[in-house]
Design a protein around this motif. Structure first.
Motif, PDB file in Angstrom:
ATOM      1  N   ARG A   1       0.855  -1.171   0.079  1.00 54.51           N
ATOM      2  CA  ARG A   1      -0.032  -0.023  -0.126  1.00 54.51           C
ATOM      3  C   ARG A   1       0.966   1.334  -0.027  1.00 54.51           C
TER       4      ARG A   1
ATOM      5  N   ARG B   1      -0.481  10.102   1.076  1.00 55.12           N
ATOM      6  CA  ARG B   1       0.565  10.804   0.523  1.00 55.12           C
ATOM      7  C   ARG B   1       0.484  12.337   1.434  1.00 55.12           C
TER       8      ARG B   1
ATOM      9  N   ALA C   1       1.281   4.134  -2.957  1.00 62.19           N
ATOM     10  CA  ALA C   1       0.968   5.273  -2.794  1.00 62.19           C
ATOM     11  C   ALA C   1       2.002   6.465  -2.742  1.00 62.19           C
TER      12      ALA C   1
ATOM     13  N   ASP D   1      -6.677   5.835   2.145  1.00 65.97           N
ATOM     14  CA  ASP D   1      -6.335   5.625   0.693  1.00 65.97           C
ATOM     15  C   ASP D   1      -5.137   6.219   0.234  1.00 65.97           C
ATOM     16  N   ASP D   2      -5.029   6.242  -0.901  1.00 62.78           N
ATOM     17  CA  ASP D   2      -3.452   6.567  -1.347  1.00 62.78           C
ATOM     18  C   ASP D   2      -3.242   8.215  -1.334  1.00 62.78           C
TER      19      ASP D   2
END
Length: 88
Positions: free
Chosen positions: A27, A82, A31, A77-78
């Motif tokens: 993951r 980030r 990402a 989530d990505d």
């Protein structure tokens, strides 16, 4: 060669089926497009120590200057990942 500048300590008492460390590593790689050290901080149901004790033990197993602590069941989530490391 230096080690990763970012580590993720994954904490939990109950763990998902499969290799949670590998799933999180994939993951982060997807990402962030960078290496992230994964540190597993398992709490034992038979003799729980608590999240703080497990995370502190995990901190002692990494030399990365930046650390993210996450519940092993979290599903960011990505974009969230980030954002967490934008300035690292």
């Amino acid at each position: 060669m230096s080690g990763p500048r970012l580590a993720a300590i994954l904490h939990g008492a109950r763990w998902p089926a499969g290799d949670a460390g590998a799933a999180w590593r994939d993951r982060f790689s997807r990402a962030l497009q960078r290496e992230v050290e994964i540190v597993l901080a398992r709490d034992e149901l038979s003799a729980p120590r608590g999240a703080a004790a497990c995370v502190m033990q995990g901190l002692g197993r990494t030399l990365a200057p930046h650390v993210i602590v996450a519940d092993v069941h979290a599903d960011p989530d990505d974009d969230t990942l980030r954002t967490l490391v934008r300035d690292v």
